[in-house]
Design an enzyme around this catalytic site. Sequence first.
Site, mmCIF file in Angstrom:
data_model
loop_
_atom_site.group_PDB
_atom_site.id
_atom_site.type_symbol
_atom_site.label_atom_id
_atom_site.label_comp_id
_atom_site.label_asym_id
_atom_site.label_seq_id
_atom_site.Cartn_x
_atom_site.Cartn_y
_atom_site.Cartn_z
ATOM 1 N N LYS A 38 9.802 0.106 0.920
ATOM 2 C CA LYS A 38 11.000 -0.024 0.078
ATOM 3 C C LYS A 38 12.052 1.004 0.498
ATOM 4 O O LYS A 38 13.237 0.699 0.580
ATOM 5 C CB LYS A 38 10.617 0.155 -1.404
ATOM 6 C CG LYS A 38 9.848 -1.036 -1.945
ATOM 7 C CD LYS A 38 9.164 -0.786 -3.275
ATOM 8 C CE LYS A 38 8.267 -1.983 -3.618
ATOM 9 N NZ LYS A 38 7.437 -1.804 -4.799
ATOM 10 N N GLN A 82 6.133 2.084 -9.576
ATOM 11 C CA GLN A 82 5.206 1.433 -8.649
ATOM 12 C C GLN A 82 3.864 1.167 -9.351
ATOM 13 O O GLN A 82 3.251 2.074 -9.897
ATOM 14 C CB GLN A 82 4.995 2.328 -7.413
ATOM 15 C CG GLN A 82 4.140 1.698 -6.339
ATOM 16 C CD GLN A 82 4.763 0.436 -5.733
ATOM 17 O OE1 GLN A 82 5.956 0.386 -5.460
ATOM 18 N NE2 GLN A 82 3.955 -0.596 -5.541
ATOM 19 N N ASP A 105 12.570 -4.612 -11.171
ATOM 20 C CA ASP A 105 11.324 -5.382 -11.050
ATOM 21 C C ASP A 105 11.269 -6.502 -12.092
ATOM 22 O O ASP A 105 10.419 -7.376 -12.034
ATOM 23 C CB ASP A 105 10.106 -4.455 -11.265
ATOM 24 C CG ASP A 105 9.371 -4.189 -9.954
ATOM 25 O OD1 ASP A 105 9.623 -4.920 -8.981
ATOM 26 O OD2 ASP A 105 8.560 -3.243 -9.930
#
Length: 269
Positions: A38, A82, A105
């Site tokens: 990322k 994460q 997300d």
Amino acid sequence: MEELAPRAKSLIERGINPSLTVLLVGDDPASQVYVKNKVKACQRLGIRSTVARLPSGTPEPELLGKIDQLNADPTVHAVLVQLPLPKGYDEGRVVRRVDPAKDVDVFHPVNAGKLLLGDPGLEPCTPKGIIALLDGIGCAIAGKHAVVVGRSNIVGKPIALMLLRRHATVTVCHSRTPDLAAVTRQADILVAAVGRAGLITGDMVKPGAVVIDVGVNRVEGSKKLYGDVDFDSASRVAGAITPVPGGVGPMTIAMLMMNTLEAAEACST
Ligand code: NDP
């Protein structure tokens, strides 16, 4: 992903430096690799990326406090926790703490609700990447029978909604679906998001179908990554098929970059 560069550049020229902060708790090796990828993608586009690393024993209130701090920081446009978090955290509570406007997300119920209602807003990265892949190969979605195997909040449910919004007839399968093969063989578009290496074999695929393999599976004794689809047998039958690695994984990262830019653009309007 390079198509996103002009969008990033235009923001920077207007004095807005798009920025993503990834919160990484603990030292899970797979998570470290995902975070590294990322960060690399951000670098390619000129997006500012920060990795906030917290040791695995960090008390949850401290983690929530860190998220509050990032939510309040106007120079941070996107915040991502994460997953998976180490044992002992309430993952749902943690991801819901991210400000919906920065929730790239798309785990927050506000964003999930918008998706359900068809309201404009951020769309989850993997399903968004799947739609982009289908559009990219010129696969008409309207009127097709799409079968989604898997009903997770991250992939299965949102991709089913997004295919429905594009006028596919959608069937969602899961671990209690009897005779899975009989259902998958009806699919013009087959999305496998299960987490079982090679579950979908060639005999479960309709000739000419478009097969999207979301799975990323590690198999004991092998360093390779395996999809949910047995590529060798399925590729002999499918009209188009995504490989693992490749395919959905890179598209997910590209869509994360797009969501970060969208979040930064929304802040600036
Ligand atoms: P989950 O474990 O959350 O969900 C798996 C789903 O598969 C569940 O709905 C489960 O059914 C269903 N399932 C399990 N076994 C079977 C079976 N034998 N037959 C039919 N359905 C079954 O997984 P995720 O959705 O989070 O991830 C799925 C895969 O995609 C994983 O390999 C993951 O690593 C990968 N992934 C890849 C991404 C990428 O960027 N490439 C992003 C996200 C995920 P039930 O609900 O009944 O338990």
